[in-house]
Design a protein around this motif. Sequence first.
Motif, PDB file in Angstrom:
ATOM      1  N   TYR A 236       0.841  -1.213   0.000  1.00  0.00           N
ATOM      2  CA  TYR A 236       0.000   0.000   0.000  1.00  0.00           C
ATOM      3  C   TYR A 236       0.872   1.258   0.000  1.00  0.00           C
ATOM      4  O   TYR A 236       0.610   2.211  -0.733  1.00  0.00           O
ATOM      5  CB  TYR A 236      -0.896  -0.039   1.241  1.00  0.00           C
ATOM      6  CG  TYR A 236      -1.892   1.089   1.359  1.00  0.00           C
ATOM      7  CD1 TYR A 236      -3.170   0.982   0.819  1.00  0.00           C
ATOM      8  CD2 TYR A 236      -1.561   2.263   2.030  1.00  0.00           C
ATOM      9  CE1 TYR A 236      -4.092   2.017   0.949  1.00  0.00           C
ATOM     10  CE2 TYR A 236      -2.468   3.301   2.157  1.00  0.00           C
ATOM     11  CZ  TYR A 236      -3.738   3.175   1.617  1.00  0.00           C
ATOM     12  OH  TYR A 236      -4.645   4.191   1.738  1.00  0.00           O
ATOM     13  N   ARG A 237       1.895   1.236   0.802  1.00  0.00           N
ATOM     14  CA  ARG A 237       2.824   2.372   0.855  1.00  0.00           C
ATOM     15  C   ARG A 237       3.498   2.588  -0.509  1.00  0.00           C
ATOM     16  O   ARG A 237       3.638   3.722  -0.966  1.00  0.00           O
ATOM     17  CB  ARG A 237       3.936   2.132   1.894  1.00  0.00           C
ATOM     18  CG  ARG A 237       3.493   2.263   3.312  1.00  0.00           C
ATOM     19  CD  ARG A 237       3.431   3.739   3.720  1.00  0.00           C
ATOM     20  NE  ARG A 237       2.898   3.869   5.061  1.00  0.00           N
ATOM     21  CZ  ARG A 237       3.621   4.125   6.141  1.00  0.00           C
ATOM     22  NH1 ARG A 237       4.927   4.308   6.037  1.00  0.00           N
ATOM     23  NH2 ARG A 237       3.043   4.224   7.317  1.00  0.00           N
TER      24      ARG A 237
ATOM     25  N   MET B  93       1.094   4.111  -2.933  1.00  0.00           N
ATOM     26  CA  MET B  93       0.882   5.520  -2.600  1.00  0.00           C
ATOM     27  C   MET B  93       2.060   6.352  -3.101  1.00  0.00           C
ATOM     28  O   MET B  93       1.877   7.425  -3.687  1.00  0.00           O
ATOM     29  CB  MET B  93       0.771   5.641  -1.075  1.00  0.00           C
ATOM     30  CG  MET B  93      -0.156   6.744  -0.623  1.00  0.00           C
ATOM     31  SD  MET B  93      -0.673   6.516   1.124  1.00  0.00           S
ATOM     32  CE  MET B  93       0.872   6.076   1.910  1.00  0.00           C
ATOM     33  N   ALA B  94       3.268   5.861  -2.880  1.00  0.00           N
ATOM     34  CA  ALA B  94       4.469   6.582  -3.334  1.00  0.00           C
ATOM     35  C   ALA B  94       4.472   6.707  -4.857  1.00  0.00           C
ATOM     36  O   ALA B  94       4.835   7.746  -5.406  1.00  0.00           O
ATOM     37  CB  ALA B  94       5.721   5.861  -2.848  1.00  0.00           C
TER      38      ALA B  94
ATOM     39  N   ILE C 226       2.213   9.493  -5.976  1.00  0.00           N
ATOM     40  CA  ILE C 226       2.879  10.794  -5.804  1.00  0.00           C
ATOM     41  C   ILE C 226       3.889  10.999  -6.939  1.00  0.00           C
ATOM     42  O   ILE C 226       3.972  12.083  -7.542  1.00  0.00           O
ATOM     43  CB  ILE C 226       3.602  10.852  -4.437  1.00  0.00           C
ATOM     44  CG1 ILE C 226       2.613  10.716  -3.280  1.00  0.00           C
ATOM     45  CG2 ILE C 226       4.421  12.136  -4.310  1.00  0.00           C
ATOM     46  CD1 ILE C 226       1.814  11.941  -2.961  1.00  0.00           C
ATOM     47  N   GLU C 227       4.610   9.942  -7.229  1.00  0.00           N
ATOM     48  CA  GLU C 227       5.606   9.986  -8.325  1.00  0.00           C
ATOM     49  C   GLU C 227       4.914  10.378  -9.633  1.00  0.00           C
ATOM     50  O   GLU C 227       5.424  11.195 -10.404  1.00  0.00           O
ATOM     51  CB  GLU C 227       6.253   8.599  -8.441  1.00  0.00           C
ATOM     52  CG  GLU C 227       7.634   8.597  -9.039  1.00  0.00           C
ATOM     53  CD  GLU C 227       8.628   9.421  -8.219  1.00  0.00           C
ATOM     54  OE1 GLU C 227       9.117  10.417  -8.771  1.00  0.00           O
ATOM     55  OE2 GLU C 227       8.872   9.082  -7.047  1.00  0.00           O
TER      56      GLU C 227
ATOM     57  N   ARG D  69       4.555  10.415   2.560  1.00  0.00           N
ATOM     58  CA  ARG D  69       4.332   9.333   1.605  1.00  0.00           C
ATOM     59  C   ARG D  69       5.552   9.020   0.753  1.00  0.00           C
ATOM     60  O   ARG D  69       5.735   7.897   0.317  1.00  0.00           O
ATOM     61  CB  ARG D  69       3.107   9.673   0.750  1.00  0.00           C
ATOM     62  CG  ARG D  69       1.836   9.448   1.578  1.00  0.00           C
ATOM     63  CD  ARG D  69       0.623   9.992   0.918  1.00  0.00           C
ATOM     64  NE  ARG D  69       0.660  11.450   0.950  1.00  0.00           N
ATOM     65  CZ  ARG D  69      -0.357  12.233   0.576  1.00  0.00           C
ATOM     66  NH1 ARG D  69      -1.470  11.678   0.136  1.00  0.00           N
ATOM     67  NH2 ARG D  69      -0.255  13.529   0.639  1.00  0.00           N
ATOM     68  N   THR D  70       6.413  10.015   0.510  1.00  0.00           N
ATOM     69  CA  THR D  70       7.655   9.760  -0.234  1.00  0.00           C
ATOM     70  C   THR D  70       8.839  10.442   0.453  1.00  0.00           C
ATOM     71  O   THR D  70       9.502  11.299  -0.125  1.00  0.00           O
ATOM     72  CB  THR D  70       7.542  10.274  -1.699  1.00  0.00           C
ATOM     73  OG1 THR D  70       7.260  11.692  -1.666  1.00  0.00           O
ATOM     74  CG2 THR D  70       6.443   9.577  -2.461  1.00  0.00           C
TER      75      THR D  70
ATOM     76  N   LYS E 268      12.140  10.471  -1.474  1.00  0.00           N
ATOM     77  CA  LYS E 268      12.170  11.408  -2.600  1.00  0.00           C
ATOM     78  C   LYS E 268      12.464  12.833  -2.088  1.00  0.00           C
ATOM     79  O   LYS E 268      13.269  13.556  -2.677  1.00  0.00           O
ATOM     80  CB  LYS E 268      10.809  11.378  -3.302  1.00  0.00           C
ATOM     81  CG  LYS E 268      10.755  12.220  -4.564  1.00  0.00           C
ATOM     82  CD  LYS E 268       9.322  12.316  -5.093  1.00  0.00           C
ATOM     83  CE  LYS E 268       9.262  13.221  -6.292  1.00  0.00           C
ATOM     84  NZ  LYS E 268       9.639  12.527  -7.538  1.00  0.00           N
TER      85      LYS E 268
END
Lengths: 164, 164, 164, 164, 164, 164, 164, 164
Positions: free
Chosen positions: D147-148, D151-152, D155-156, F42-43, F46
Amino acid sequence: MHKPQVLILMGSENDLPMMDEATKVLTEFGIAAERHVASAHRTPEKVRDLVLNAESRGISVIIAGAGFAAHLAGVVAAHTTLPVIGVPLDSSPLKGLDALLATVQMPGGIPVASMAIGKAGAKNAGLFAASIIAVADKAVREKLKQYRKDMAEKIEQQDKNISA
Amino acid sequence: MHKPQVLILMGSENDLPMMDEATKVLTEFGIAAERHVASAHRTPEKVRDLVLNAESRGISVIIAGAGFAAHLAGVVAAHTTLPVIGVPLDSSPLKGLDALLATVQMPGGIPVASMAIGKAGAKNAGLFAASIIAVADKAVREKLKQYRKDMAEKIEQQDKNISA
Amino acid sequence: MHKPQVLILMGSENDLPMMDEATKVLTEFGIAAERHVASAHRTPEKVRDLVLNAESRGISVIIAGAGFAAHLAGVVAAHTTLPVIGVPLDSSPLKGLDALLATVQMPGGIPVASMAIGKAGAKNAGLFAASIIAVADKAVREKLKQYRKDMAEKIEQQDKNISA
Amino acid sequence: MHKPQVLILMGSENDLPMMDEATKVLTEFGIAAERHVASAHRTPEKVRDLVLNAESRGISVIIAGAGFAAHLAGVVAAHTTLPVIGVPLDSSPLKGLDALLATVQMPGGIPVASMAIGKAGAKNAGLFAASIIAVADKAVREKLKQYRKDMAEKIEQQDKNISA
Amino acid sequence: MHKPQVLILMGSENDLPMMDEATKVLTEFGIAAERHVASAHRTPEKVRDLVLNAESRGISVIIAGAGFAAHLAGVVAAHTTLPVIGVPLDSSPLKGLDALLATVQMPGGIPVASMAIGKAGAKNAGLFAASIIAVADKAVREKLKQYRKDMAEKIEQQDKNISA
Amino acid sequence: MHKPQVLILMGSENDLPMMDEATKVLTEFGIAAERHVASAHRTPEKVRDLVLNAESRGISVIIAGAGFAAHLAGVVAAHTTLPVIGVPLDSSPLKGLDALLATVQMPGGIPVASMAIGKAGAKNAGLFAASIIAVADKAVREKLKQYRKDMAEKIEQQDKNISA
Amino acid sequence: MHKPQVLILMGSENDLPMMDEATKVLTEFGIAAERHVASAHRTPEKVRDLVLNAESRGISVIIAGAGFAAHLAGVVAAHTTLPVIGVPLDSSPLKGLDALLATVQMPGGIPVASMAIGKAGAKNAGLFAASIIAVADKAVREKLKQYRKDMAEKIEQQDKNISA
Amino acid sequence: MHKPQVLILMGSENDLPMMDEATKVLTEFGIAAERHVASAHRTPEKVRDLVLNAESRGISVIIAGAGFAAHLAGVVAAHTTLPVIGVPLDSSPLKGLDALLATVQMPGGIPVASMAIGKAGAKNAGLFAASIIAVADKAVREKLKQYRKDMAEKIEQQDKNISA
């Protein structure tokens, strides 16, 4: 002694040290003031009587200081068209936020002029009362200007102290 | 028609939709209520008169709803020893936080029973007035118990809806 | 000794000095009160038992004082239709703002009558309980009126002190 | 169908759209959840019953969402030693500040794990319940990690959209 | 000595007296805990390293306490899917309101379980960590139940003291 | 095209319309900026990578905008000694008070320069970044002065509109 | 002695112990600073003069600290395009919440970079001023990096103390 | 046309609909007012000039309305000893709480008379200005009394509407 031009009301004897910041300023300006302990909640009739005949007694401005749900200034304003200055005091656990909102958030129609919470507000209430009286009193106007100059000089002196 | 047992005061006609949450509850319980627009700031004498003769007119409980620096409940409480219930209304930009603190933070000596901000508070004011009357009125007490049961059943029904 | 008419609950022994402001007032009015430490969170069953049989024991009003996320008054109100008075205490770093909102913001249907934060609120809880009992008890009503007069006289005396 | 591991309580049917953010997450992780409308104030006995037998029914975590003076999570925590997650909802004029303080400011001894106000908090309640279950359930742990990652990646992707 | 199951992080050595309320509880339950000073702002790499290898070292729960704009718990949660408990500390002039909002208002996707501000919150963090471990550890579950009973008995004793 | 001197980070694509107030200002001043969606929660890796190599890529100032428990600016500041400007966004039910306190209340040692909540803050972040660059860049300094003059003229024009 | 690059203004001599946290940091970095007491309200002309010729005197950054309705930083920013850093001080009963909002909530067009309330904020103002100067001054940049390392080592040492 | 006695300043043309509540009241009382858009931050010199020669132009009272970190009234007060009335406007996400604290919390020495947030405050600013002028102007005093009577009658009419 001059007839009092300013009526200073406070909700309790405990508020005296705070509210005397206002008295001190007025005395300095030669403006006579009348102080009373009168509570919007515990002695509403006394507040009403003091306010209803204030104008005829020659009062020009009323200052009202109270803590907690500070209704005093609003109750005073409800009974007079004289300018009413409210001083919210920090005597409750909420540190005067309650007194501030209860003083300043007056609904449209009945104004109260709120000052800052506590000592600074009480002092400024005295100065603001003086500025109202100064509108028609040249002598007070000059004293206010001198007061400002003295204050500026004190800051100037403080500045010299730290840059010395 | 019964003589009113509850006096409902509000600071402005705009507060009526909110405050009628209280009236509705009282009507449901068969408790007669008298509604008045009367402002602590704009009509202080009217408030005073309504309150000073409330007890002799047979009023047992007073409900007062107001927004902004809500002084109404406190001013009412200053003029009577009847139980006073305050309803802070969210009619200002601060969303009722001002009215809440101005209603609930009463100094020692003059109590006001504050309800929640807005509609929920007005409804609860009606219920709380009923619970005060119920102390000496068995019929109202039974109605309050039935009201609770009905409320619980509604929740039970809602629960069935979502688990169905 | 009279049968207690008021039940005073507090979440912890530490709340006693605050909550005894309520007891003192009630004693002054000759209203018997029963005090208990009972926590909504640590002893929920004890709270429930004390409340569920309060009415049958002759209790007319319940006062509940608690700090932090003060659930006590709301939990009590959930178990009875007797009038419940909440006293938010300032025992947390947020100075009672948490306890105030947790006490006063009850959702529609289950009223709690909130007093001010801390000592002033506890004292007023005692007075408000007395005013509820006074609805059907003429002797208490007279005592409440006398109490008001005494309070007004104290203010009058304070006023004389500062204007002397 | 699996036996429910998570019990989700909400004070009213109106809270369902908010609280289903938690259910959605749990479903996504294959964790069975049981939803109930049960109010700390309007149906205290129902809350008590649901909680007292939760452990024996195989429940591992309880999520409780409520608005206003949100007592639900605290009341639940008083009746169980299972981990209780509170979701303060923004259904009152104070926008959930009341519900937040009533949920998070639990006194020492009875913990409630508070999430953020509203939708974000409800979603995180689902994720936090999953993370508790994951302590002893490797499969859920892997799903949380996936899940993480998802989610990442989202965002990417968002980052690519704006820098494109 | 057992391998630590709980990792306790705090932003500064000054937070130790507060955060040791958590350690004390865990010790009482026989749960080994590892304490570290590690700051989200001053030693971000240290925080990252401690958290990234926490799971492989056998840690099941992480407790993070910080004051001011308390980012520690959120930063920890960003690096792990283990349950993270945040304790907002009242070390700034805003008395922990800043730390509370910075801890609890996590956006959707990365949960932090916030406890109350200060000492009560730190103690509850220990208890909540124990309740998470108890999901899969029957011995801890029994100890939690015993702890509740002892707490209830203390209240019972306090009750006897005041009614004696 | 010039090498970017300002790095603009935001926690989510939804923040773009707000944060582009900053980009617009910088473009107007001919300062190249690089925009990225990157979330502290969440990142985190990054964010860390973008920040750790920012200085070597020629970045002089970093702007970070986020809502809720806005950790982004603080996390960025933890990884660089470049000046970091935080913009608290009003995307949560608390209208940005949470984001403001989470951005501005940085503990001693790691500064973040907080702007106002929302759109006004984002625009000012662009202007403040320009004023930092202007310390060593005379051309930007002149543009800032021209910008001020234009703004003053707009006010002057508004003044003419209302007094016409 | 170097020509001062940073101008530090404070509203009153009483603010000196707070604001010297900034001076200390700058001295540590070998950045010359000039301190003045100058009040936005009591000596507005002095503030204006100090600011209007700051740029020509070689000042690169201005730090302004004030309490209550802290207008100093905003007033300074109105007279210059140099970067202005505001430090809200907790000298009023509202513990600096007033000073924070009066400093940080600048309308679009005139940025002020707000630090945290009080001592931590003053220290960070010094560090932030250094980071602005470091944009074009490699030596200061290296000192900032060393400062961070020293700070991290102190935390590392604190960590050893508690895990020893 | 009469020479203006009241100077009304506002920070932006957007504030006009709010601030014209003050103008309307003054017009109703036959008091000439002069309106200007002038920003404490964007056109400080214009504010200074307007205020410094206000007294000599015959101005008796200044009203200043602004939102966000509302410095306008304080900046005006710094340049004159005429009575200054501040109106905090709710144009920011914090709904005017920022503007209120930035207006009312003036430090001792330079008073500003704060009215309520928004429209109600602007209207009351007009009324309060009139009450200041009324101290030495009997005609305005009579109009103020008539205004109060009209207002009371409106309430009386509202009362009839709801009790009809």
